[in-house]
Design a protein around this motif. Structure first.
Motif, PDB file in Angstrom:
ATOM      1  N   ASP A 136      61.601  67.272 -24.935  1.00 11.89           N
ATOM      2  CA  ASP A 136      61.704  67.112 -23.479  1.00 11.89           C
ATOM      3  C   ASP A 136      60.464  67.573 -22.725  1.00 11.89           C
ATOM      4  O   ASP A 136      60.439  67.515 -21.492  1.00 11.89           O
ATOM      5  CB  ASP A 136      62.929  67.882 -22.958  1.00 11.89           C
ATOM      6  CG  ASP A 136      64.235  67.297 -23.431  1.00 11.89           C
ATOM      7  OD1 ASP A 136      64.314  66.064 -23.604  1.00 11.89           O
ATOM      8  OD2 ASP A 136      65.184  68.076 -23.639  1.00 11.89           O
ATOM      9  N   ASP A 137      59.440  68.037 -23.425  1.00 10.30           N
ATOM     10  CA  ASP A 137      58.251  68.550 -22.741  1.00 10.30           C
ATOM     11  C   ASP A 137      57.712  67.551 -21.723  1.00 10.30           C
ATOM     12  O   ASP A 137      57.600  66.353 -21.999  1.00 10.30           O
ATOM     13  CB  ASP A 137      57.147  68.891 -23.748  1.00 10.30           C
ATOM     14  CG  ASP A 137      57.401  70.204 -24.470  1.00 10.30           C
ATOM     15  OD1 ASP A 137      58.410  70.870 -24.164  1.00 10.30           O
ATOM     16  OD2 ASP A 137      56.590  70.559 -25.341  1.00 10.30           O
ATOM     17  N   PHE A 138      57.417  68.059 -20.547  1.00  8.43           N
ATOM     18  CA  PHE A 138      56.815  67.341 -19.419  1.00  8.43           C
ATOM     19  C   PHE A 138      57.772  66.409 -18.681  1.00  8.43           C
ATOM     20  O   PHE A 138      57.340  65.672 -17.793  1.00  8.43           O
ATOM     21  CB  PHE A 138      55.539  66.601 -19.840  1.00  8.43           C
ATOM     22  CG  PHE A 138      54.566  67.514 -20.517  1.00  8.43           C
ATOM     23  CD1 PHE A 138      53.937  68.525 -19.802  1.00  8.43           C
ATOM     24  CD2 PHE A 138      54.307  67.399 -21.869  1.00  8.43           C
ATOM     25  CE1 PHE A 138      53.055  69.403 -20.430  1.00  8.43           C
ATOM     26  CE2 PHE A 138      53.435  68.264 -22.510  1.00  8.43           C
ATOM     27  CZ  PHE A 138      52.798  69.268 -21.787  1.00  8.43           C
ATOM     28  N   LYS A 139      59.058  66.438 -19.010  1.00  7.39           N
ATOM     29  CA  LYS A 139      60.026  65.684 -18.208  1.00  7.39           C
ATOM     30  C   LYS A 139      60.151  66.377 -16.867  1.00  7.39           C
ATOM     31  O   LYS A 139      60.056  67.596 -16.758  1.00  7.39           O
ATOM     32  CB  LYS A 139      61.384  65.607 -18.912  1.00  7.39           C
ATOM     33  CG  LYS A 139      61.350  64.707 -20.123  1.00  7.39           C
ATOM     34  CD  LYS A 139      62.718  64.559 -20.743  1.00  7.39           C
ATOM     35  CE  LYS A 139      62.639  63.605 -21.937  1.00  7.39           C
ATOM     36  NZ  LYS A 139      63.945  63.467 -22.592  1.00  7.39           N
ATOM     37  N   ARG A 140      60.365  65.570 -15.819  1.00  3.20           N
ATOM     38  CA  ARG A 140      60.457  66.098 -14.458  1.00  3.20           C
ATOM     39  C   ARG A 140      61.843  65.847 -13.895  1.00  3.20           C
ATOM     40  O   ARG A 140      62.428  64.783 -14.097  1.00  3.20           O
ATOM     41  CB  ARG A 140      59.412  65.425 -13.556  1.00  3.20           C
ATOM     42  CG  ARG A 140      57.965  65.619 -13.997  1.00  3.20           C
ATOM     43  CD  ARG A 140      57.483  67.052 -13.877  1.00  3.20           C
ATOM     44  NE  ARG A 140      57.481  67.536 -12.516  1.00  3.20           N
ATOM     45  CZ  ARG A 140      56.392  67.680 -11.774  1.00  3.20           C
ATOM     46  NH1 ARG A 140      55.216  67.359 -12.250  1.00  3.20           N
ATOM     47  NH2 ARG A 140      56.485  68.157 -10.555  1.00  3.20           N
ATOM     48  N   LEU A 141      62.361  66.844 -13.185  1.00  2.00           N
ATOM     49  CA  LEU A 141      63.682  66.761 -12.579  1.00  2.00           C
ATOM     50  C   LEU A 141      63.579  67.259 -11.149  1.00  2.00           C
ATOM     51  O   LEU A 141      63.029  68.339 -10.904  1.00  2.00           O
ATOM     52  CB  LEU A 141      64.674  67.617 -13.379  1.00  2.00           C
ATOM     53  CG  LEU A 141      66.144  67.525 -13.028  1.00  2.00           C
ATOM     54  CD1 LEU A 141      66.677  66.123 -13.340  1.00  2.00           C
ATOM     55  CD2 LEU A 141      66.944  68.552 -13.819  1.00  2.00           C
ATOM     56  N   THR A 142      64.073  66.477 -10.207  1.00  2.00           N
ATOM     57  CA  THR A 142      64.107  66.870  -8.803  1.00  2.00           C
ATOM     58  C   THR A 142      65.555  67.026  -8.383  1.00  2.00           C
ATOM     59  O   THR A 142      66.366  66.124  -8.596  1.00  2.00           O
ATOM     60  CB  THR A 142      63.410  65.822  -7.912  1.00  2.00           C
ATOM     61  OG1 THR A 142      62.036  65.719  -8.314  1.00  2.00           O
ATOM     62  CG2 THR A 142      63.481  66.210  -6.447  1.00  2.00           C
ATOM     63  N   ILE A 143      65.877  68.167  -7.790  1.00  2.00           N
ATOM     64  CA  ILE A 143      67.232  68.447  -7.332  1.00  2.00           C
ATOM     65  C   ILE A 143      67.203  68.517  -5.810  1.00  2.00           C
ATOM     66  O   ILE A 143      66.411  69.272  -5.231  1.00  2.00           O
ATOM     67  CB  ILE A 143      67.755  69.765  -7.940  1.00  2.00           C
ATOM     68  CG1 ILE A 143      67.740  69.660  -9.473  1.00  2.00           C
ATOM     69  CG2 ILE A 143      69.156  70.072  -7.413  1.00  2.00           C
ATOM     70  CD1 ILE A 143      67.978  70.971 -10.181  1.00  2.00           C
ATOM     71  N   VAL A 144      68.076  67.733  -5.165  1.00  2.00           N
ATOM     72  CA  VAL A 144      68.126  67.656  -3.709  1.00  2.00           C
ATOM     73  C   VAL A 144      69.505  68.083  -3.238  1.00  2.00           C
ATOM     74  O   VAL A 144      70.519  67.534  -3.675  1.00  2.00           O
ATOM     75  CB  VAL A 144      67.836  66.212  -3.216  1.00  2.00           C
ATOM     76  CG1 VAL A 144      67.879  66.152  -1.696  1.00  2.00           C
ATOM     77  CG2 VAL A 144      66.510  65.716  -3.752  1.00  2.00           C
ATOM     78  N   SER A 145      69.543  69.041  -2.330  1.00  2.00           N
ATOM     79  CA  SER A 145      70.807  69.463  -1.725  1.00  2.00           C
ATOM     80  C   SER A 145      71.055  68.584  -0.511  1.00  2.00           C
ATOM     81  O   SER A 145      70.292  68.596   0.438  1.00  2.00           O
ATOM     82  CB  SER A 145      70.740  70.934  -1.315  1.00  2.00           C
ATOM     83  OG  SER A 145      71.972  71.336  -0.764  1.00  2.00           O
ATOM     84  N   ASN A 146      72.134  67.814  -0.569  1.00  2.00           N
ATOM     85  CA  ASN A 146      72.430  66.853   0.494  1.00  2.00           C
ATOM     86  C   ASN A 146      73.587  67.300   1.381  1.00  2.00           C
ATOM     87  O   ASN A 146      74.343  66.480   1.876  1.00  2.00           O
ATOM     88  CB  ASN A 146      72.764  65.482  -0.115  1.00  2.00           C
ATOM     89  CG  ASN A 146      71.582  64.559  -0.111  1.00  2.00           C
ATOM     90  OD1 ASN A 146      70.504  64.923   0.336  1.00  2.00           O
ATOM     91  ND2 ASN A 146      71.763  63.360  -0.618  1.00  2.00           N
ATOM     92  N   GLN A 147      73.722  68.598   1.554  1.00  2.00           N
ATOM     93  CA  GLN A 147      74.758  69.118   2.436  1.00  2.00           C
ATOM     94  C   GLN A 147      74.318  70.468   2.974  1.00  2.00           C
ATOM     95  O   GLN A 147      73.409  71.102   2.436  1.00  2.00           O
ATOM     96  CB  GLN A 147      76.094  69.248   1.706  1.00  2.00           C
ATOM     97  CG  GLN A 147      76.072  70.304   0.617  1.00  2.00           C
ATOM     98  CD  GLN A 147      77.359  70.374  -0.164  1.00  2.00           C
ATOM     99  OE1 GLN A 147      77.619  69.503  -0.955  1.00  2.00           O
ATOM    100  NE2 GLN A 147      78.131  71.420   0.051  1.00  2.00           N
TER     101      GLN A 147
END
Length: 121
Positions: free
Chosen positions: A58-69
């Motif tokens: 999984d090295d260099f995989k990117r994940l963006t987490i957005v709080s929509n509330q």
């Protein structure tokens, strides 16, 4: 043609491809790259967990987490972000819609690459 439903789908537009996951209740983030939207269907905080990535695979995989509330949603990772331990294992959103946490996998841990209005503890 891209799918537009943002719940457990894959968007694919030519060369662009990313996974999208929407969490509406407490639970686990099940993707290792892409975008995660957190938005509970009833009022209240969403507490999610994020498994550590697999070193090398999984090295260099990117994940963006957005709080929509407008809640202080939390993301917990074992061992802490960047292997920082118990003092850095929970990220908490400020409670403003659009709080964003950007992560990169490396060596079996998630590293914080950037954020907007999250805190680590």
């Amino acid at each position: 043609m891209a799918k537009t439903n943002l719940s457990d789908i894959t968007l694919d537009e030519g060369i662009f491809h990313f996974d999208v996951l929407t969490l509406v209740a407490n639970g686990a983030i099940t993707i290792k790259s892409g975008i995660v939207f957190i938005a509970k269907t009833v009022p209240g905080v969403v507490a999610v967990t994020l498994a550590n990535p697999t070193a090398t695979t999984d090295d260099f995989k990117r994940l963006t987490i957005v709080s929509n509330q407008t809640q202080a949603n939390t993301v917990t990772v074992t061992g802490g972000f960047g292997n920082g331990g118990g003092g850095e294992d929970i990220a908490t959103a400020s409670g403003v819609v659009g709080d964003t946490l950007d992560l990169m996998a490396y060596g079996g841990y998630w590293y914080v690459c950037g954020y907007h209005q999250w805190s680590l503890a």
